[in-house]
Design a protein around this motif. Structure first.
Motif, PDB file in Angstrom:
ATOM      1  N   ARG A  37      21.677  20.128  -0.416  1.00  0.00           N
ATOM      2  CA  ARG A  37      21.375  20.354   0.994  1.00  0.00           C
ATOM      3  C   ARG A  37      20.491  19.226   1.545  1.00  0.00           C
ATOM      4  NH1 ARG A  37      20.540  25.765  -0.988  1.00  0.00           N
ATOM      5  NH2 ARG A  37      22.285  27.130  -0.361  1.00  0.00           N
ATOM      6  N   ASP A  38      19.523  18.767   0.723  1.00  0.00           N
ATOM      7  CA  ASP A  38      18.689  17.656   1.179  1.00  0.00           C
ATOM      8  C   ASP A  38      19.519  16.397   1.392  1.00  0.00           C
ATOM      9  OD1 ASP A  38      16.484  19.290   1.064  1.00  0.00           O
ATOM     10  OD2 ASP A  38      15.815  18.610  -0.927  1.00  0.00           O
ATOM     11  N   GLU A  41      21.377  16.819   4.596  1.00  0.00           N
ATOM     12  CA  GLU A  41      20.482  16.718   5.749  1.00  0.00           C
ATOM     13  C   GLU A  41      20.095  15.278   6.028  1.00  0.00           C
ATOM     14  OE1 GLU A  41      16.319  18.755   7.420  1.00  0.00           O
ATOM     15  OE2 GLU A  41      17.223  19.415   5.529  1.00  0.00           O
ATOM     16  N   VAL A 102      17.710  22.650  13.146  1.00  0.00           N
ATOM     17  CA  VAL A 102      18.611  22.278  12.064  1.00  0.00           C
ATOM     18  C   VAL A 102      19.202  23.548  11.470  1.00  0.00           C
ATOM     19  CG1 VAL A 102      18.820  21.123   9.845  1.00  0.00           C
ATOM     20  CG2 VAL A 102      17.286  20.193  11.585  1.00  0.00           C
ATOM     21  N   HIS A 104      21.587  25.511   8.507  1.00  0.00           N
ATOM     22  CA  HIS A 104      22.138  25.472   7.157  1.00  0.00           C
ATOM     23  C   HIS A 104      23.140  26.613   7.017  1.00  0.00           C
ATOM     24  CE1 HIS A 104      18.139  23.605   6.923  1.00  0.00           C
ATOM     25  NE2 HIS A 104      18.601  22.900   5.904  1.00  0.00           N
ATOM     26  N   ILE A 113      25.359  21.313   6.873  1.00  0.00           N
ATOM     27  CA  ILE A 113      24.084  21.036   7.523  1.00  0.00           C
ATOM     28  C   ILE A 113      24.409  20.476   8.908  1.00  0.00           C
ATOM     29  CG2 ILE A 113      21.937  19.719   7.505  1.00  0.00           C
ATOM     30  CD1 ILE A 113      22.018  21.776   5.362  1.00  0.00           C
ATOM     31  N   ARG A 128      27.275  17.007  12.150  1.00  0.00           N
ATOM     32  CA  ARG A 128      27.556  17.992  11.098  1.00  0.00           C
ATOM     33  C   ARG A 128      27.914  17.273   9.814  1.00  0.00           C
ATOM     34  NH1 ARG A 128      32.060  20.347   8.755  1.00  0.00           N
ATOM     35  NH2 ARG A 128      31.915  22.577   8.280  1.00  0.00           N
ATOM     36  N   SER A 130      28.875  17.982   5.639  1.00  0.00           N
ATOM     37  CA  SER A 130      29.346  19.030   4.729  1.00  0.00           C
ATOM     38  C   SER A 130      29.852  18.401   3.434  1.00  0.00           C
ATOM     39  CB  SER A 130      30.445  19.864   5.389  1.00  0.00           C
ATOM     40  OG  SER A 130      31.587  19.060   5.627  1.00  0.00           O
TER      41      SER A 130
END
Length: 438
Positions: A37-38, A41, A102, A104, A113, A128, A130
């Motif tokens: 996820r980081d 992002e 933001v 998730h 994200i 976006r 993904s």
């Protein structure tokens, strides 16, 4: 012992592995998903920085190149894809990002994200990013497989170490057990060897010291018994010779008394021999030769004890035996045991005393009963040194029980009111041989 030590060690290692591996597996899963996820992002933020406010009027947007399994796209406030890759219409994460935060989420098996693009305090679009959740799941499974391998290796090492320690701990105990069995079998010279375990060495040393003390005690008791028996047999033999010499003289007045005295000394001599035999047997069954028919033994016992009970105003009844003359028992030992039982009945019992014999096939049961009662614990009656008002108090029943055990039999209390003691003695029946043709 060895298997128990291994099981305990393996159980402890397994508990430790579970307590450590399960939280670690969950932490690995959470960490890998958080890292992905980081990454998404950062990619979305990098793309948002490159978006110009004029993209809506046709100014081209150059988004960063996404990863091999990822997608990066720009969406306008109308949720239309304007640049990059992704679904043509913005999903829930894009709609949420239009609210200036933001977002998730997951969409169609992807991690998503969404980062808002702002200008003059207005959201002019959403970037976006993904990637496939399956790729992250595969990395999680690989990490879990490595963790499981490490756990299996740890358990294997624990088992190997436990088996080695079990051998170290069990070997001296097994050696001590072998020495104890040797002592039980009669080898009083067996001694436990020292080992590498201090606690077991203390037990072995205590065992050896105890065995040495018991050996010395037995030696002293055997020497005392042998000396006492020798000192008793010598005057008894001399007394028998004197009585036999007196019987050789023709004196009708003293002959009955001398005959009775001679019979008493012979019985006393047999008692000394039985006590000496019992002390040599060390409490183990060592049967004497069955030499006396049961009916004859009952007749002799009745003749010996009838006068003593008559002088006390009591009766002694010996029931008709249910055994034939070919059923034999060790006469001296059984006579001694019955003598103890009859004497206890005479001293501590009441009323008529009855002595009967029952043929049980492989054994003969001798019952001695009177009209009294037995109180207290039955087991205490046979304890050496026990005193009290109950029949059989003192050393008599203890000696009788030891004599019964030495014959391979058993002496027990079978009735409390009336007081009844039963002696079981293994027997040997004489085989009948047909007469030869003349």
């Amino acid at each position: 012992m060895r298997q128990r030590v291994v099981r305990v060690a393996l159980t402890a290692a397994l508990v430790a592995v579970v307590l450590l591996a399960v939280p670690l597996a969950l932490a690995i899963r959470s960490s890998l998903y958080a890292d992905q996820r980081d990454t998404l992002e950062r990619a979305a933020l990098s793309g948002a920085v490159r978006v110009s406010p004029d993209y809506a009027t046709g100014d081209p947007v150059e988004l960063p190149v996404p990863s091999a399994d990822g997608r990066l796209g720009l969406y306008d406030p109308a949720l239309r894809l304007r640049a990059g890759t992704g679904p043509r219409t913005g999903d829930a994460a894009v709609r949420q990002a239009l609210g200036t935060e933001v977002a998730h989420g997951r969409s169609g098996g992807d991690l998503v994200i969404a980062v808002p693009v702002s200008h003059a305090e207005h959201v002019i679009g959403v970037v976006r990013a993904s990637s496939s959740a399956a790729a992250v799941r595969d990395r999680v499974l690989i990490a879990w497989a490595v963790l499981a391998g490490v756990c299996a290796l740890a358990l294997t090492v624990a088992v190997l170490v436990a088996r080695k320690q079990a051998r170290v701990l069990a070997a001296p105990l097994e050696d001590l057990s072998r020495h104890c069995r040797a002592v039980t079998a009669g080898d009083l010279s067996a001694r436990a060897a020292p080992s590498s375990v201090a606690e077991i060495d203390q037990v072995a040393q205590t065992h050896n010291e105890m065995l040495h003390m018991l050996t010395e005690l037995l030696r002293h008791e055997m020497e005392f018994t042998a000396n006492a028996s020798h000192q008793l047999r010598t005057p008894l033999t001399a007394l028998q010779l004197a009585l036999e010499a007196g019987l050789a003289q023709d004196d009708a007045q003293t002959r009955p008394a001398l005959q009775e005295a001679l019979a008493t000394t012979r019985r006393l001599h047999g008692t000394v021999e039985e006590v000496l035999r019992l002390s040599r047997s060390r409490g183990l069954p060592r049967r004497s030769a069955p030499d006396t028919p049961v009916p004859r033994l009952l007749r002799e016992t009745e003749g010996r004890w009838h006068g003593l009970f008559a002088r006390d105003g009591r009766r002694l009844e010996c029931g008709t035996p249910e055994t034939s003359d070919d059923v034999r028992v060790p006469g001296a030992a059984v006579t001694e045991i019955l003598g103890v039982l009859l004497d206890n009945a005479r001293v501590h019992g009441r009323g008529t005393v009855r002595l009967t014999a029952r043929d049980l096939g492989e054994a003969v049961a001798f019952d001695v009963a009177d009209e009294g009662a037995v109180g207290g614990e039955a087991a205490q009656l046979f304890n050496r040194g026990h005193t009290g008002a109950a029949p059989g108090s003192g050393i008599g029943l203890s000696l009788a029980r030891d004599l019964a055990v030495s014959l391979g039999g058993r002496l027990s209390l079978t009735g409390r009111r009336p007081a009844t003691f039963t002696l079981l003695v293994p027997v040997r029946q004489e085989e009948a041989h047909p007469a030869g043709d003349g």
